[in-house]
Design a protein around this motif. Structure first.
Motif, PDB file in Angstrom:
ATOM      1  N   UNK A  11       0.704  -1.320   0.026  1.00  0.00           N
ATOM      2  CA  UNK A  11      -0.085  -0.004  -0.079  1.00  0.00           C
ATOM      3  C   UNK A  11       1.081   1.115  -0.035  1.00  0.00           C
ATOM      4  N   UNK A  12       0.478   2.253  -0.796  1.00  0.00           N
ATOM      5  CA  UNK A  12       1.219   3.521  -0.743  1.00  0.00           C
ATOM      6  C   UNK A  12       0.382   4.756  -0.184  1.00  0.00           C
ATOM      7  N   UNK A  13       0.958   4.925   1.215  1.00  0.00           N
ATOM      8  CA  UNK A  13       0.412   6.132   1.696  1.00  0.00           C
ATOM      9  C   UNK A  13       0.918   7.560   1.234  1.00  0.00           C
ATOM     10  N   UNK A  14      -0.168   8.307   0.806  1.00  0.00           N
ATOM     11  CA  UNK A  14       0.291   9.860   0.247  1.00  0.00           C
ATOM     12  C   UNK A  14      -0.336  10.844   0.823  1.00  0.00           C
ATOM     13  N   UNK A  15       0.318  11.872   0.747  1.00  0.00           N
ATOM     14  CA  UNK A  15      -0.415  13.305   1.457  1.00  0.00           C
ATOM     15  C   UNK A  15      -1.544  13.704   0.147  1.00  0.00           C
ATOM     16  N   UNK A  16      -2.764  13.872   0.696  1.00  0.00           N
ATOM     17  CA  UNK A  16      -3.632  14.369  -0.269  1.00  0.00           C
ATOM     18  C   UNK A  16      -4.178  15.720   0.251  1.00  0.00           C
ATOM     19  N   UNK A  17      -4.958  16.228  -0.962  1.00  0.00           N
ATOM     20  CA  UNK A  17      -5.973  17.298  -0.597  1.00  0.00           C
ATOM     21  C   UNK A  17      -7.149  17.154   0.040  1.00  0.00           C
ATOM     22  N   UNK A  41      -5.026   7.838   1.599  1.00  0.00           N
ATOM     23  CA  UNK A  41      -4.464   8.804   2.481  1.00  0.00           C
ATOM     24  C   UNK A  41      -3.958   8.104   3.683  1.00  0.00           C
ATOM     25  N   UNK A  42      -3.367   9.087   4.510  1.00  0.00           N
ATOM     26  CA  UNK A  42      -2.859   8.672   5.897  1.00  0.00           C
ATOM     27  C   UNK A  42      -4.116   8.601   6.798  1.00  0.00           C
ATOM     28  N   UNK A  61      -9.144   5.336  -0.349  1.00  0.00           N
ATOM     29  CA  UNK A  61      -8.194   5.544  -1.806  1.00  0.00           C
ATOM     30  C   UNK A  61      -8.024   7.018  -2.350  1.00  0.00           C
ATOM     31  N   UNK A  62      -6.854   7.076  -2.708  1.00  0.00           N
ATOM     32  CA  UNK A  62      -6.966   8.434  -3.414  1.00  0.00           C
ATOM     33  C   UNK A  62      -7.711   8.579  -4.719  1.00  0.00           C
ATOM     34  N   UNK A  63      -8.314   9.607  -5.156  1.00  0.00           N
ATOM     35  CA  UNK A  63      -9.408   9.718  -6.050  1.00  0.00           C
ATOM     36  C   UNK A  63      -8.547  10.218  -7.325  1.00  0.00           C
TER      37      UNK A  63
END
Length: 203
Positions: A11-17, A41-42, A61-63
């Motif tokens: 899984x990849x955890x990313x900073x999102x808006x 997202x975190x 999930x990031x969109x």
């Protein structure tokens, strides 16, 4: 990072808006995208810690990202075969901020594509080669406009007409955009729409 390093990612955890869009397209993001790795997202990590177990990731999930803000729902399944049947020719020096040739090759092969040199491509015996869907000559963004014409001219001297018709020149950034849109190659109007996209921080 090596290919093995990327293969270890589940899984990849990313900073999102606020709309759960990934802010920066890093190489980890692109590699995870093309391999169909869930990008979350975190909040998913924080909620899992609260629950003291790994909870379902679907609602986290990031969109999309800064280039494609509405990623197709099927991207987790479709992405690993995004470049299947496509031959890529990497033309350029690929100095920073462009990613290295090694990283680009890893990214393309992770998506099922094949990387060849222009000389190998022109020397190939096409009667023994499975017909590719497309042949994309990827140029460094800062390459001169004449570089694309030169590559096509060189290819036209040796490639059969039925193969030459599959050749298209793109920039490296366009390859990243294909991953964002989960579509390759992009149509001319889509390339125009993403013309301002960049390498970002490819770490």
């Amino acid at each position: 990072p090596t290919e093995q390093d990327y293969r270890c990612i589940t899984h990849l955890i990313c900073k999102v808006d606020e709309e759960r869009m990934v802010k920066t397209r890093t190489m980890k993001y692109l590699m995870s995208s093309v391999r169909g790795i869930p990008i979350v997202c975190d909040d998913w990590l924080r909620e899992s810690v609260k629950e003291r177990r790994w909870i379902g990731f679907e609602q986290y999930l990031a969109t999309g990202d800064a280039v494609c803000r509405n990623r197709p729902k099927h991207w987790l399944v479709k992405a690993p075969s995004l470049f299947a049947g496509i031959i890529f020719v990497l033309e350029g020096i690929f100095t920073p901020p462009a990613p290295s040739r090694r990283l680009l090759t890893m990214l393309i092969e992770a998506g099922g594509g094949c990387v060849k040199s222009l000389s190998d491509l022109m020397a190939a015996r096409y009667e023994n080669l499975e017909r590719p869907r497309h042949i994309l000559i990827a140029l460094e963004t800062k390459s001169s406009p004449s570089a694309a014409s030169s590559c096509i001219a060189s290819a036209s001297l040796s490639l059969p007409s039925e193969i030459l018709s599959l050749v298209q020149t793109v920039s490296v950034t366009n390859i990243f955009d294909c991953i964002s849109f989960v579509k390759c190659p992009l149509q001319a109007n889509e390339i125009f729409e993403t013309a301002n996209s960049s390498y970002d921080r490819l770490a």
